[in-house]
Design a protein around this motif. Structure first.
Motif, PDB file in Angstrom:
ATOM      1  N   THR A  53      -4.430  -4.632   6.963  1.00 41.17           N
ATOM      2  CA  THR A  53      -4.104  -3.231   6.722  1.00 41.17           C
ATOM      3  C   THR A  53      -5.050  -2.313   7.484  1.00 41.17           C
ATOM      4  O   THR A  53      -4.628  -1.333   8.110  1.00 41.17           O
ATOM      5  N   ALA A  54      -6.349  -2.630   7.438  1.00 38.87           N
ATOM      6  CA  ALA A  54      -7.323  -1.818   8.164  1.00 38.87           C
ATOM      7  C   ALA A  54      -7.127  -1.936   9.667  1.00 38.87           C
ATOM      8  O   ALA A  54      -7.219  -0.946  10.401  1.00 38.87           O
ATOM      9  N   SER A  55      -6.866  -3.151  10.144  1.00 41.74           N
ATOM     10  CA  SER A  55      -6.681  -3.350  11.588  1.00 41.74           C
ATOM     11  C   SER A  55      -5.522  -2.524  12.112  1.00 41.74           C
ATOM     12  O   SER A  55      -5.596  -1.926  13.197  1.00 41.74           O
ATOM     13  N   ASN A 112      -1.308 -15.567   0.335  1.00 42.10           N
ATOM     14  CA  ASN A 112      -1.390 -14.180   0.801  1.00 42.10           C
ATOM     15  C   ASN A 112      -0.908 -14.033   2.237  1.00 42.10           C
ATOM     16  O   ASN A 112      -1.522 -13.343   3.049  1.00 42.10           O
ATOM     17  N   SER A 113       0.191 -14.669   2.539  1.00 43.13           N
ATOM     18  CA  SER A 113       0.754 -14.591   3.888  1.00 43.13           C
ATOM     19  C   SER A 113       2.221 -14.176   3.874  1.00 43.13           C
ATOM     20  O   SER A 113       2.646 -13.355   4.696  1.00 43.13           O
ATOM     21  N   GLY A 131      10.608  -2.404   8.259  1.00 44.79           N
ATOM     22  CA  GLY A 131      10.353  -3.834   8.212  1.00 44.79           C
ATOM     23  C   GLY A 131       8.898  -4.211   8.049  1.00 44.79           C
ATOM     24  O   GLY A 131       8.590  -5.373   7.791  1.00 44.79           O
ATOM     25  N   VAL A 132       7.966  -3.257   8.195  1.00 46.82           N
ATOM     26  CA  VAL A 132       6.550  -3.571   8.020  1.00 46.82           C
ATOM     27  C   VAL A 132       6.249  -3.665   6.537  1.00 46.82           C
ATOM     28  O   VAL A 132       6.516  -2.745   5.771  1.00 46.82           O
ATOM     29  N   ARG A 133       5.698  -4.787   6.132  1.00 46.90           N
ATOM     30  CA  ARG A 133       5.420  -5.011   4.724  1.00 46.90           C
ATOM     31  C   ARG A 133       3.916  -5.058   4.507  1.00 46.90           C
ATOM     32  O   ARG A 133       3.147  -5.143   5.449  1.00 46.90           O
ATOM     33  N   GLY A 134       3.492  -4.982   3.253  1.00 39.51           N
ATOM     34  CA  GLY A 134       2.078  -4.903   2.967  1.00 39.51           C
ATOM     35  C   GLY A 134       1.633  -5.910   1.928  1.00 39.51           C
ATOM     36  O   GLY A 134       2.422  -6.744   1.465  1.00 39.51           O
ATOM     37  N   TRP A 176      -1.005 -11.285  -4.096  1.00 39.17           N
ATOM     38  CA  TRP A 176      -1.742 -10.359  -4.953  1.00 39.17           C
ATOM     39  C   TRP A 176      -0.950 -10.110  -6.229  1.00 39.17           C
ATOM     40  O   TRP A 176       0.290 -10.099  -6.217  1.00 39.17           O
ATOM     41  N   GLY A 177      -1.659  -9.883  -7.338  1.00 42.32           N
ATOM     42  CA  GLY A 177      -1.010  -9.422  -8.551  1.00 42.32           C
ATOM     43  C   GLY A 177      -0.521  -7.998  -8.369  1.00 42.32           C
ATOM     44  O   GLY A 177      -0.608  -7.412  -7.283  1.00 42.32           O
TER      45      GLY A 177
END
Length: 261
Positions: free
Chosen positions: A217-219, A111-112, A166-169, A141-142
């Motif tokens: 994501t929250a940060s 997950n990186s 360029g920001v990915r999630g 993640w699935g």
């Protein structure tokens, strides 16, 4: 007694103990499944890219592996070092791994990799540091429809309206075949894959909110709209997942791909 809901400071890794208590342990089945598949042996040289607080490294070390880790959070690395004193953990960037060519038998990324702007370039770096015949693991993640936690992730990510190029999630590499294509483009050959159920469970609302406030994501959302708005968005996403005992449970599927040079 409910866990108090405390605001984090505005940076990733600001509440590492909440991360290790409420979020990290949920993914332990994924770590164990990958290490079972790899068949780690004593002396295996393993690098965990985006190692965070080091639970995966700790589990690998318990199986006899020699472990290294690299992460962008100094606070998380402090915990990793305390868990695996014999390991070597560095503050660094996935795009420029601070290691010599052909240094490792195994390179993992739990997950990186979905958070990098150019996965193919980063996989090229991984290829550089893996030994011939070694194994690379990309775990993500699935698909969102397989992950009930997507409701909470989406609730916080949509608070950031000025998405930067360029920001990915979290789900950037979750569509079928995306990881495999990127690995192939980097010169790595996928050899296997798997899926693991990792439910996120919390004893009460305070624990759920504390855990979700530690996520990247929250940060990021906190930096844009403040902790109170993010906290409320998390709370509003959770009612469908409340359990009869007052806790919360979100079913999730994580997937991994194993590749070789």
């Amino acid at each position: 007694m409910a866990t108090p809901i405390e605001p984090p400071s505005f940076r990733w890794g600001a509440q590492p103990q909440d991360w290790t208590t409420y979020q990290e342990t949920a993914v332990r089945p994924l770590y164990e499944a990958v290490f079972d598949q790899l068949g780690l042996t004593a002396g295996t040289r393993l690098l965990d890219v985006g190692c965070g607080a080091g639970l995966a490294a700790q589990l690998a070390a318990s199986r006899g592996a020699r472990v290294w880790g690299v992460d962008a959070s100094a606070a998380m690395l402090e915990i990793a070092r305390s868990r695996v004193p014999e390991g070597e953990f560095r503050l660094g960037d996935m795009a420029t791994l601070p290691y010599a060519e052909a240094s490792f038998d195994v390179v993992t990324g739990f997950n990186s990799f979905q958070f990098v702007t150019d996965p193919v370039a980063v996989f090229g770096e991984v290829k550089r540091v893996i030994r011939p015949g070694g194994s690379v693991v990309v775990a993500v993640w699935g698909r969102p429809e397989e992950c009930e936690s997507a409701a909470t992730i989406n609730a916080t990510s949509r608070l950031v309206s000025d998405a930067r190029p360029g920001v990915r999630g979290p789900f950037a590499l979750s569509a079928p075949g995306v990881v495999e294509v990127a690995l192939n483009q980097a010169g790595l050959c996928p050899t296997g894959s798997g899926a693991v159920a990792c439910p996120y469970t919390y004893p009460d609302l305070g624990a759920a909110v504390a855990g979700w406030l530690t996520t990247g994501t929250a940060s990021r959302a906190i930096q844009h709209v403040g902790a109170e708005v993010v906290r409320q968005a998390i709370i509003d996403s959770l009612p469908p997942y409340r359990t009869p005992d007052g806790g919360y449970r979100q079913h999730n599927i994580f997937r991994y791909v194993i590749a070789s040079p």
